[in-house]
Design a protein around this motif. Structure first.
Motif, short mmCIF file in Angstrom:
data_model
loop_
_atom_site.label_atom_id
_atom_site.label_comp_id
_atom_site.label_asym_id
_atom_site.label_seq_id
_atom_site.Cartn_x
_atom_site.Cartn_y
_atom_site.Cartn_z
N ASP A 202 0.76 -1.19 -0.15
CA ASP A 202 0.01 -0.10 0.05
C ASP A 202 0.97 1.25 0.03
OD1 ASP A 202 -2.53 1.75 0.44
OD2 ASP A 202 -1.76 1.87 2.57
N SER A 203 1.90 1.07 0.75
CA SER A 203 2.92 2.48 0.69
C SER A 203 3.73 2.12 -0.45
CB SER A 203 3.89 2.33 2.08
OG SER A 203 4.64 1.38 1.90
N ASP A 204 3.89 1.34 -1.15
CA ASP A 204 4.98 1.41 -2.43
C ASP A 204 4.28 2.00 -3.58
OD1 ASP A 204 6.78 0.32 -4.31
OD2 ASP A 204 5.85 -1.31 -4.76
N SER A 205 5.28 3.04 -4.04
CA SER A 205 4.51 3.80 -5.22
C SER A 205 4.62 3.27 -6.55
CB SER A 205 5.63 5.06 -5.26
OG SER A 205 7.05 4.67 -5.57
N ASP A 206 5.14 2.08 -6.78
CA ASP A 206 4.91 1.21 -7.97
C ASP A 206 3.96 0.47 -8.00
OD1 ASP A 206 7.25 2.60 -9.00
OD2 ASP A 206 8.52 0.94 -8.04
N THR A 207 3.10 0.38 -6.87
CA THR A 207 1.93 -0.61 -6.82
C THR A 207 0.65 0.23 -6.77
OG1 THR A 207 3.16 -2.34 -5.48
CG2 THR A 207 0.71 -2.43 -5.29
N ASP A 208 -0.37 -0.03 -7.87
CA ASP A 208 -1.62 0.59 -7.72
C ASP A 208 -2.81 -0.29 -7.60
OD1 ASP A 208 -0.40 3.10 -8.54
OD2 ASP A 208 -0.24 2.25 -10.79
N ALA A 209 -2.37 -1.77 -7.52
CA ALA A 209 -3.62 -2.61 -6.93
C ALA A 209 -2.81 -3.93 -6.47
CB ALA A 209 -4.58 -2.86 -7.94
N GLU A 231 -5.20 2.30 1.06
CA GLU A 231 -5.81 3.14 0.07
C GLU A 231 -5.96 2.52 -1.18
OE1 GLU A 231 -4.04 6.93 0.19
OE2 GLU A 231 -4.75 7.63 2.20
N THR A 232 -4.78 1.50 -1.28
CA THR A 232 -4.60 0.80 -2.64
C THR A 232 -5.81 -0.15 -2.71
OG1 THR A 232 -2.46 0.99 -2.25
CG2 THR A 232 -3.03 -0.58 -4.01
N PRO A 233 -6.46 -0.29 -3.88
CA PRO A 233 -7.53 -1.19 -4.21
C PRO A 233 -7.13 -2.63 -4.07
CG PRO A 233 -7.48 0.57 -6.10
CD PRO A 233 -6.24 0.84 -5.11
N VAL A 234 -7.87 -3.53 -3.53
CA VAL A 234 -7.45 -4.87 -3.10
C VAL A 234 -8.54 -5.82 -3.55
CG1 VAL A 234 -7.04 -6.71 -1.43
CG2 VAL A 234 -6.45 -4.35 -1.14
N VAL A 235 -8.11 -6.84 -4.71
CA VAL A 235 -8.89 -7.75 -5.22
C VAL A 235 -8.71 -9.30 -4.58
CG1 VAL A 235 -7.80 -7.91 -7.38
CG2 VAL A 235 -10.27 -8.70 -7.10
N ALA A 236 -9.34 -10.14 -4.36
CA ALA A 236 -9.12 -11.32 -3.76
C ALA A 236 -9.71 -12.56 -4.74
CB ALA A 236 -9.61 -11.39 -2.35
N TYR A 237 -8.91 -13.64 -4.83
CA TYR A 237 -9.16 -14.87 -5.44
C TYR A 237 -9.10 -15.75 -3.98
CZ TYR A 237 -8.82 -19.38 -7.73
OH TYR A 237 -9.11 -20.52 -8.47
N ASN A 238 -10.47 -16.00 -3.69
CA ASN A 238 -10.91 -16.70 -2.57
C ASN A 238 -11.05 -18.37 -2.71
OD1 ASN A 238 -11.97 -17.56 0.30
ND2 ASN A 238 -13.87 -17.14 -0.30
N ALA A 283 -9.06 -8.25 -13.18
CA ALA A 283 -9.54 -7.45 -12.20
C ALA A 283 -8.42 -6.48 -11.69
CB ALA A 283 -10.24 -8.02 -10.99
N GLY A 284 -7.38 -7.00 -11.30
CA GLY A 284 -6.19 -6.24 -10.75
C GLY A 284 -5.71 -5.22 -11.62
N THR A 285 -5.71 -5.60 -13.01
CA THR A 285 -5.41 -4.65 -14.08
C THR A 285 -6.35 -3.56 -14.28
OG1 THR A 285 -4.13 -6.40 -15.47
CG2 THR A 285 -4.69 -4.40 -16.61
N ALA A 286 -7.53 -3.71 -14.15
CA ALA A 286 -8.63 -2.72 -14.10
C ALA A 286 -8.52 -1.84 -12.93
CB ALA A 286 -9.96 -3.30 -14.44
N LEU A 287 -8.30 -2.50 -11.85
CA LEU A 287 -8.39 -1.41 -10.54
C LEU A 287 -7.15 -0.50 -10.51
CD1 LEU A 287 -9.67 -4.33 -8.19
CD2 LEU A 287 -10.74 -2.00 -8.60
N ALA A 288 -5.98 -1.18 -10.97
CA ALA A 288 -4.79 -0.44 -11.07
C ALA A 288 -4.75 0.66 -12.21
CB ALA A 288 -3.58 -1.36 -11.37
N THR A 289 -5.46 0.68 -13.27
CA THR A 289 -5.29 1.43 -14.41
C THR A 289 -6.25 2.42 -14.23
OG1 THR A 289 -4.57 -0.38 -15.74
CG2 THR A 289 -5.24 1.58 -16.70
N CYS A 290 -7.64 2.28 -13.92
CA CYS A 290 -8.55 2.97 -13.84
C CYS A 290 -9.08 3.91 -12.74
CB CYS A 290 -10.04 2.22 -14.20
SG CYS A 290 -10.15 1.34 -15.68
#
Length: 462
Positions: A202-209, A231-238, A283-290
């Motif tokens: 979450d604190s890593d500037s290179d990580t958007d999701a 604050e960084t979006p999280v998505v899970a494969y449960n 999903a991770g790509t969409a959350l990171a990009t949009c």
């Protein structure tokens, strides 16, 4: 304990380094060569050099420019090596060996010794029973796996209970022409688990999701609260919808929790969930990009009716709303389109057309629409509305997702242009719809964050 020295070390010790190809100690040493910092092969039984580095007999001989140890040693000696790391001021370690909590009572006792040594020496431990982690942008490959140098840098972090699934996902990103900011296999998570990894990235500037793979955890509440706090979006494969408890417990020593309770917990705490590795990446790509969507209202523009129907069906199944377009938008669309098309939502243009981008722009600017999904089979004579989409990304603060199909040799460059504009692009109608479905989940679950669930609601391994 923090994960800072684990994922951002100044120097690395490879304990159990070997000159013998095929051994874990050799492969781990090979992977550290690209790292821009000192690397020390440690082995009291070896002499000379490996990969151009001089062997030392113990971590206590290294000095203070090393804060990460990769332990390529048998399980019974791991607690003693962790103790030595603490004495040497090495504050993080990756333990590759299995034979701990996942291996029955004797293994559980061994892991307790490891954890006690880590606590006493203030050493953050990833593992045991892990294949390590990658940070491609730093050429940091803290693993014994091969070919990891081909995984490119990206903007999504993978935090997975299973190293095997984590690497599968990382290699999948490379095959998709994407990449990762980091990939982490937690293993038995002795001291570094979901919470520590999520907080770090979450604190890593290179990580958007952040993308999670979850089999089970002994602190479900901690995981959920951490997901909600960042604050960084999280998505899970449960995983664990079916009963595979004994198999899962033998894997990382973690009992799988109730699938339904985890799903409910993720919903309550604002985390979208998916059902496959491919969906997790999409999903991770969409959350990171949009940009973050304001709501679940999706405007669909399709150049072909069949894919549009499949998309609409899948979106509704995911809980999306396909709102009516405003009268103003419908007037604009109807002025552009011939009368044989469908100007409601979804908007069907019949085929790509010179003013296709104008139709997309009209829908994207409609106040009734929170998310835009565009689908267009590639036609060389018309191409994609790249210029129009680039302008929309700059002027409309809404997610815009693009679905398409065509011969890879023909469309790869054009798709790359779209993605360069900040438009995530998917090669099937279903994948585009599922990616938008994750955005819809995120919007619905985070619009009004739920109160902390009661103990009776989130009981899976908490």
């Amino acid at each position: 304990m923090t994960a800072r020295s684990l994922f951002d070390p100044s120097g690395i010790a490879v304990v159990g380094a070997s000159k013998t190809e095929g051994k874990i100690g050799y492969e781990a040493m090979q992977n550290t060569v690209a790292f821009d910092g000192p690397v020390y092969p440690v082995n009291p039984s070896a002499s000379g050099t490996v990969c151009g580095r001089q062997f030392v007999s113990s971590v206590t001989e290294i000095g203070r420019d090393c804060d990460l140890a990769l332990l390529c040693v048998p399980a019974p000696v791991v607690p003693d090596v962790i103790e030595e790391c603490g004495d040497a001021g090495i504050s993080a370690a990756v333990v590759f060996a299995g034979g701990f909590a996942e291996a029955g009572p004797d293994g559980e006792q061994l892991q307790e010794r490891l954890e006690a040594a880590a606590s006493e020496g203030d050493v953050s431990v990833l593992g045991p029973n892990t294949s390590g982690f990658l940070v491609p942008s730093a050429e940091l490959y803290a693993t014994f796996a091969t070919d990891v140098e081909y995984v490119p840098p990206g903007d999504v972090a993978i935090v997975a209970q299973s190293g095997g699934l984590a690497y599968s996902l990382a290699f999948h990103t490379e095959n998709e022409g994407r990449g990762v900011s980091a990939m982490v296999g937690l293993g038995n998570h002795a001291t570094v688990g979901f919470e520590e990894a999520i907080e770090y990235f979450d604190s890593d500037s290179d990580t958007d999701a952040i993308m999670l793979h979850v089999e089970g955890t002994d602190d479900a509440r901690g995981l959920l609260e951490t997901c909600r706090a960042v604050e960084t979006p999280v998505v899970a494969y449960n995983v664990g919808e079916q009963d595979v408890g004994d198999f899962a417990e033998s894997h990382t020593g973690a009992l799988t929790g109730s699938y339904e309770l985890y799903e409910a917990g993720f919903a309550q705490y604002g985390v979208p969930t998916v059902r496959s590795v491919s969906e997790l990446l999409d999903a991770g790509t969409a959350l990171a990009t949009c940009p973050e969507p304001d709501g679940p209202n999706v405007g669909v523009v399709t150049a072909q009716a069949g894919p549009g129907i499949a998309i609409a069906d899948r979106l509704k199944r995911a809980g999306a709303t396909l709102p009516s377009l405003s009268a103003e938008t419908q007037t604009v669309v109807e002025e552009i389109l011939p009368g044989i098309t469908f100007s409601a939502n979804p908007v069907d243009t019949g085929r790509p057309m010179p003013r296709f981008g104008d139709v997309v722009a009209a829908v994207a600017r409609d106040d009734n629409v929170d998310i835009v999904l565009v689908y267009e089979l590639y036609e060389a004579a018309l191409g994609y509305p790249t210029d129009a989409l680039e302008e929309l990304v700059d002027t409309v603060d809404k997610p815009i997702v693009f679905g398409t199909a065509g011969l890879e040799s023909v469309i790869d460059d054009e798709v790359a242009e779209l993605e360069g504009c900040g438009v995530p692009t998917y090669r099937t109608p279903e994948r585009a719809a599922d990616a938008v479905g994750a955005l819809v989940q995120y919007a619905k679950r985070n619009r009004q964050p739920s109160a902390i669930a009661g103990d009776e609601e989130v009981t899976a391994d908490d």
